[in-house]
Write a protein that holds these residues in place. Sequence first.
Motif, PDB file in Angstrom:
ATOM      1  N   ASN A 131      76.773 -15.822   5.063  1.00  0.00           N
ATOM      2  CA  ASN A 131      77.946 -15.240   5.720  1.00  0.00           C
ATOM      3  C   ASN A 131      78.840 -14.458   4.764  1.00  0.00           C
ATOM      4  OD1 ASN A 131      79.400 -17.202   4.352  1.00  0.00           O
ATOM      5  ND2 ASN A 131      79.658 -18.525   6.137  1.00  0.00           N
ATOM      6  N   PHE A 134      79.488 -10.868   5.391  1.00  0.00           N
ATOM      7  CA  PHE A 134      80.595 -10.450   6.256  1.00  0.00           C
ATOM      8  C   PHE A 134      81.907 -10.359   5.476  1.00  0.00           C
ATOM      9  CE2 PHE A 134      78.357 -12.980   9.875  1.00  0.00           C
ATOM     10  CZ  PHE A 134      77.395 -11.982   9.978  1.00  0.00           C
ATOM     11  N   TYR A 381      73.735  -9.810   9.617  1.00  0.00           N
ATOM     12  CA  TYR A 381      73.829  -9.502  11.047  1.00  0.00           C
ATOM     13  C   TYR A 381      72.481  -9.051  11.605  1.00  0.00           C
ATOM     14  CZ  TYR A 381      74.996  -7.761  15.568  1.00  0.00           C
ATOM     15  OH  TYR A 381      74.992  -7.575  16.929  1.00  0.00           O
ATOM     16  N   SER A 385      70.714 -10.894  14.679  1.00  0.00           N
ATOM     17  CA  SER A 385      70.434 -10.193  15.932  1.00  0.00           C
ATOM     18  C   SER A 385      68.934 -10.048  16.177  1.00  0.00           C
ATOM     19  CB  SER A 385      71.145  -8.833  15.973  1.00  0.00           C
ATOM     20  OG  SER A 385      70.746  -8.062  14.887  1.00  0.00           O
ATOM     21  N   PRO A 403      78.151 -19.073  12.558  1.00  0.00           N
ATOM     22  CA  PRO A 403      78.121 -17.679  13.025  1.00  0.00           C
ATOM     23  C   PRO A 403      78.478 -17.514  14.499  1.00  0.00           C
ATOM     24  CG  PRO A 403      75.883 -18.495  12.596  1.00  0.00           C
ATOM     25  CD  PRO A 403      76.833 -19.517  12.056  1.00  0.00           C
ATOM     26  N   ALA A 407      80.476 -14.364  13.453  1.00  0.00           N
ATOM     27  CA  ALA A 407      79.670 -13.139  13.428  1.00  0.00           C
ATOM     28  C   ALA A 407      80.256 -12.108  14.396  1.00  0.00           C
ATOM     29  CB  ALA A 407      78.226 -13.446  13.814  1.00  0.00           C
ATOM     30  N   VAL A 413      74.949 -12.730  19.332  1.00  0.00           N
ATOM     31  CA  VAL A 413      74.428 -13.653  18.317  1.00  0.00           C
ATOM     32  C   VAL A 413      74.157 -15.022  18.946  1.00  0.00           C
ATOM     33  CG1 VAL A 413      75.072 -14.926  16.225  1.00  0.00           C
ATOM     34  CG2 VAL A 413      75.459 -12.450  16.362  1.00  0.00           C
ATOM     35  N   ASN A 669      85.614 -12.233  18.253  1.00  0.00           N
ATOM     36  CA  ASN A 669      84.332 -11.650  17.855  1.00  0.00           C
ATOM     37  C   ASN A 669      83.396 -11.412  19.047  1.00  0.00           C
ATOM     38  OD1 ASN A 669      84.499 -10.951  15.142  1.00  0.00           O
ATOM     39  ND2 ASN A 669      84.296 -13.092  14.506  1.00  0.00           N
ATOM     40  N   ASP A 674      79.472  -4.261  16.031  1.00  0.00           N
ATOM     41  CA  ASP A 674      78.398  -4.613  15.103  1.00  0.00           C
ATOM     42  C   ASP A 674      77.872  -3.381  14.364  1.00  0.00           C
ATOM     43  OD1 ASP A 674      77.230  -3.446  17.276  1.00  0.00           O
ATOM     44  OD2 ASP A 674      75.695  -4.972  17.572  1.00  0.00           O
ATOM     45  N   LEU A 676      77.267  -1.272  11.241  1.00  0.00           N
ATOM     46  CA  LEU A 676      77.111  -1.778   9.869  1.00  0.00           C
ATOM     47  C   LEU A 676      77.279  -0.658   8.853  1.00  0.00           C
ATOM     48  CD1 LEU A 676      73.919  -4.029  10.243  1.00  0.00           C
ATOM     49  CD2 LEU A 676      76.310  -4.706  10.494  1.00  0.00           C
ATOM     50  N   PRO A 683      79.494  -5.637   8.632  1.00  0.00           N
ATOM     51  CA  PRO A 683      79.923  -5.172   9.948  1.00  0.00           C
ATOM     52  C   PRO A 683      81.355  -4.630   9.939  1.00  0.00           C
ATOM     53  CG  PRO A 683      79.064  -7.433  10.029  1.00  0.00           C
ATOM     54  CD  PRO A 683      79.300  -7.098   8.586  1.00  0.00           C
TER      55      PRO A 683
END
Length: 695
Positions: A131, A134, A381, A385, A403, A407, A413, A669, A674, A676, A683
Amino acid sequence: MSQDVATHCPYCALQCGMTLRRTDSGVRVLPRRFPTNRGGLCQKGWTAAELLDHPNRLTTPLLRDRPDGDLRPASWTEALDRVEAGIRRVQTAYGRDAVAVFGGGGLTNEKAYALGKFARVVLGTRNIDYNGRFCMSSAAAAGNRAFGVDRGLPFPLADLATADTLLLVGANVAETMPPLVRYLVEQRQRGGTLIVIDPRVTATARQATLHLQPTPGTDLAVANALLHIALAEGWLDKDYIAARTTGFTEVRRVVASYWPARVEQLSGVPVADLEAAARALGTAERAIILTARGAEQHAKGVDTVTAFINLALALGLPGRPGSGYGCLTGQGNGQGGREHGQKADQLPGYRRIDDPAARAHVAAVWGVRPETLPGPGLSAYELLSALGTADGPKALLVFGSNPVVSAPRAARVTARLRALDLLVVADFVRSETAELADVVLPTAQWAEEDGTMTNLEGRVLRRRALRPPPAGVRTDLEILADLAGRLAPVTAAGAGLRFPVEPREVFAELRHASAGGIADYAGISWERIDAEDGVFWPCPEPNLPGSPRMFTDRFPTPDGRARFVPVEYRPADEEPTPDYPLYLTTGRVLAQYQSGAQTRRIAPLRTAAPGAFVELHPDLAVRLGIDDGDEVRVTSRRGEMRAPARLSPGIRPDTVFAPFHWPGTARINSVTSDALDPVSRMPEFKVCAVRVEKA
Ligand code: SF4
């Protein structure tokens, strides 16, 4: 009888020193003087021990027998049998990359290292990420590109107090790291100028000498304008640029078109404020520029951070006493967590997994053949996904992460997690992600195990155990060792792989694995950490000092020079439209931490910050017919959330803000984008287009 242990807070990257005292009535937190927090703690730190004996604490594994059934208590043997069988089944049917691992920026260095090794040599999967992707991967990528290294602060935190001008970009430290504010106060008491760039009048911005309040997603243009002005006014350090950098000519060409009036149009920041900020930076004897999530969590986060690094280099700041550029790391071990192998593209010591020499070195330490190590895997991510899709992983092991709440585009997710054949979550509470798991493994908490963390300064610290874990609970290292014993192949040398459960032993191996790498820990021992209040990496030899200040003579690039990189402003991935006419930006509040799985369970923190809210300007509220406290719905192209409105004149009228610590219908969220960053794969949490209406 009481017993004390000197350790650090379990939460953010400031890693405040604290003393834990065990008495007959429980565990208490006491302040402890440490070079970073100097005895200060925030409310999260003060209350951290309340989770140790919390009624929600897990002390037995949990299993789900049917997809629609409930989790039920189980023995460790039954739980690990289920994990082993599930992994073998998925590997046989779909191959080794079909089993993935998702780690966390709160894991100790030892755990992050063991997790990366477990994924590569036991599971043989390329799919491991964490994580921290992120959190600050954009600054990491920008730092590597410019300086050849990624260390949050390349100087001790105390330098902040000595800067004549301090620029904070997208950093609300008054809420995220309150003990750090003392350095800002000291800096201003010395007559320094504090500049804050943030779309909101945050608690930090209220302390600023000058607050620039740009439209979300336009920081890059602001940085280029500051450099444009400094160039025009002759404030650049030409000798430094000539002697210590490459690539300035192209940057000068690019910033020529960022004249202040144009950038006022793009960002909403008045020309006079751009000029005042540039003057304060350009004429300061000592200046520091710091970026944080506000600059990074964009689809152009790497380029935005790069624009501020370009400004710092042009002013000759990095490597000069009391000056420089740095990134404020967020999670407790966000720094160490990405140095030792739980990131998809890295091996221990901040080595690249696609570098043949790095693979050979680490494979030798692990006792395997280099060609057996997988290559780079999917970023966080992209991994989440892809779960349960035709070509994606079918099993996921989660350590130290939640997440489902943290996320972006979290409903998607969540659906992907539900589509897995096997979801295993190691945690000490039933987080929202654990609630979806087939197997939940109860793990030790921070006060129940030893280890090391690397704080926002690159200072390696000791986390010390106050007590053993409760009956029924195992450490992450014990869980990995158990699973390795069940699943591990025999190595090329014919011996079984080693997965020690003692953190000190793991650290000794980590030192070898990191030796010669960018983040070299070879010279760091637990004894040295104790004696020196932490040791700064790189530290290649036991008889050499650590490196509190980097870049004083050269940069760790092939030619020893820092690299300017030209970067152009571009709009956010999603700009407002008639259907979604407002910007949404997200962030944190003082009394909650990350996904809130821990802090939402602590009564004083729940009282201080009981739930999500949507902050909006009173003028916007009038237009939308919303009163303070009304329940509102925030909708984007991806989903919606609901929370009470909180009116604040301190936010731009074209922007709304919501914190991300809460699940369910209050989960912001569900709404976030999303999109990137093309380089860091971070993200775009900080900006998307939304509609707000009374619910
Ligand atoms: Fe310090 Fe961060 Fe813990 Fe607060 S949460 S006490 S700032 S380490």
